[in-house]
Scaffold this motif. Structure first.
Motif, short mmCIF file in Angstrom:
data_model
loop_
_atom_site.label_atom_id
_atom_site.label_comp_id
_atom_site.label_asym_id
_atom_site.label_seq_id
_atom_site.Cartn_x
_atom_site.Cartn_y
_atom_site.Cartn_z
N THR A 52 0.85 -1.21 0.00
CA THR A 52 0.00 0.00 0.00
C THR A 52 0.88 1.25 0.00
N HIS A 53 1.89 1.25 0.87
CA HIS A 53 2.82 2.40 0.92
C HIS A 53 3.50 2.60 -0.43
N ILE A 54 4.00 1.53 -1.03
CA ILE A 54 4.72 1.64 -2.29
C ILE A 54 3.83 2.29 -3.34
N TRP A 55 2.59 1.82 -3.46
CA TRP A 55 1.69 2.35 -4.48
C TRP A 55 1.31 3.80 -4.18
N LEU A 56 0.88 4.06 -2.94
CA LEU A 56 0.44 5.42 -2.61
C LEU A 56 1.58 6.43 -2.70
N ARG A 57 2.74 6.08 -2.18
CA ARG A 57 3.83 7.04 -2.10
C ARG A 57 4.61 7.18 -3.41
N HIS A 58 4.99 6.04 -4.02
CA HIS A 58 5.93 6.09 -5.14
C HIS A 58 5.27 5.97 -6.52
N TYR A 62 1.41 10.15 -2.44
CA TYR A 62 0.94 10.33 -1.07
C TYR A 62 2.02 10.97 -0.21
N GLU A 63 1.69 12.06 0.44
CA GLU A 63 2.58 12.83 1.31
C GLU A 63 3.81 13.39 0.61
N SER A 64 3.80 13.46 -0.71
CA SER A 64 4.96 14.02 -1.41
C SER A 64 5.05 15.53 -1.23
N ASP A 65 4.03 16.13 -0.64
CA ASP A 65 4.10 17.55 -0.34
C ASP A 65 4.87 17.82 0.96
N LYS A 66 5.29 16.75 1.66
CA LYS A 66 6.00 16.90 2.93
C LYS A 66 7.49 16.59 2.83
N THR A 67 7.82 15.49 2.18
CA THR A 67 9.24 15.09 2.05
C THR A 67 9.52 14.66 0.61
N ALA A 68 10.79 14.74 0.25
CA ALA A 68 11.20 14.36 -1.11
C ALA A 68 10.80 12.92 -1.41
N THR A 69 10.30 12.71 -2.61
CA THR A 69 9.80 11.40 -3.03
C THR A 69 10.18 11.15 -4.48
N THR A 70 10.63 9.93 -4.76
CA THR A 70 10.86 9.52 -6.15
C THR A 70 9.66 8.71 -6.63
N PHE A 71 9.42 8.77 -7.94
CA PHE A 71 8.24 8.14 -8.52
C PHE A 71 8.62 7.16 -9.62
N GLY A 152 13.39 8.25 -16.98
CA GLY A 152 11.98 8.51 -16.67
C GLY A 152 11.67 8.68 -15.20
N VAL A 153 12.67 8.56 -14.33
CA VAL A 153 12.44 8.71 -12.89
C VAL A 153 12.51 10.19 -12.54
N TYR A 154 11.54 10.62 -11.73
CA TYR A 154 11.52 11.99 -11.22
C TYR A 154 11.42 11.96 -9.71
N MET A 155 12.02 12.97 -9.08
CA MET A 155 11.90 13.16 -7.65
C MET A 155 11.29 14.53 -7.41
N TYR A 156 10.32 14.60 -6.52
CA TYR A 156 9.72 15.87 -6.14
C TYR A 156 10.26 16.25 -4.76
N ALA A 157 10.81 17.46 -4.64
CA ALA A 157 11.37 17.95 -3.38
C ALA A 157 10.59 19.20 -2.96
N PRO A 158 9.56 19.05 -2.13
CA PRO A 158 8.66 20.16 -1.82
C PRO A 158 9.31 21.31 -1.05
N LYS A 159 10.39 21.05 -0.35
CA LYS A 159 11.01 22.10 0.48
C LYS A 159 12.07 22.89 -0.27
N LYS A 160 12.35 22.50 -1.49
CA LYS A 160 13.34 23.23 -2.29
C LYS A 160 12.72 24.57 -2.72
N PRO A 161 13.44 25.67 -2.57
CA PRO A 161 12.84 26.99 -2.82
C PRO A 161 12.51 27.29 -4.28
N ASP A 162 13.27 26.76 -5.23
CA ASP A 162 13.01 27.10 -6.62
C ASP A 162 12.51 25.87 -7.39
#
Length: 182
Positions: A52-58, A62-71, A152-162
């Motif tokens: 469940t975690h793998i599917w929701l997070r990656h 899920y919660e990618s607005d809080k900590t960096a996450t790869t997809f 094709g892998v992307y990481m989202y880092a919500p706390k990065k300023p730019d």
């Protein structure tokens, strides 16, 4: 809990939930390693661990607005970015897990093993990490799997300023080099 999924493109919600339901079905992988038998359970889990975690997070963000996450690159849209499609669906992602476990059976030992796996498809490469925990009964449980980097892998880092998105391009030697993009 679904309100923690950050800006996912949910034009076809039934598809996402059908795939979540299919992906999170528990399975037991039994592998012979010489005289030894290694058992790895793929457990349904929850938002913090397991399938469940793998599917929701990656996959869904899920919660990618809080900590960096790869997809995993499955053609989904997360946080407004349409990701490439290299992995076709939940079944293919589960096959990747099984193949990674089978090909790394010698590395599944100790209390919290972590293995690296190179997934290749149509000339594309995704470097994947899998984390396990050895339970009291000696059986291993898959805790998470995520792409480290790759085509094709992307990481989202919500706390990065730019620029908040990182991806990887290949240099002239074919090595992955990180690139921050909009």
């Amino acid at each position: 809990e679904l309100n923690k999924i950050s800006k996912i493109d949910i034009k076809n919600p039934k598809k996402y939930f059908r795939e979540l339901e299919e992906f999170t079905k528990p399975e037991k992988i039994t592998i012979k390693n010489g005289d030894e038998e290694i058992i790895v359970n793929l457990v349904e889990g929850d938002a913090k661990k397991g399938l469940t975690h793998i599917w929701l997070r990656h996959v869904m963000g899920y919660e990618s607005d809080k900590t960096a996450t790869t997809f995993f690159p499955m053609g989904q849209t997360v946080n407004g970015k349409k990701l490439p499609k290299i992995i076709d669906d939940a079944n293919e992602l589960k096959k990747i897990i099984k193949k990674a476990v089978e090909e790394n059976k010698d590395n599944i030992k100790g209390s919290n093993p972590k293995i690296k796996y190179m997934y290749e498809k149509d000339g594309k490469i995704i470097e994947i990490t899998l984390h396990f925990r050895k339970m009291k009964n000696g059986v291993y449980e898959l805790r998470t799997i995520y792409p480290e980097k790759g085509d094709g892998v992307y990481m989202y880092a919500p706390k990065k300023p730019d620029k908040k998105w990182k991806t990887w391009n290949r240099n002239e030697n074919g090595e992955f080099v990180e690139v921050w993009v909009d």
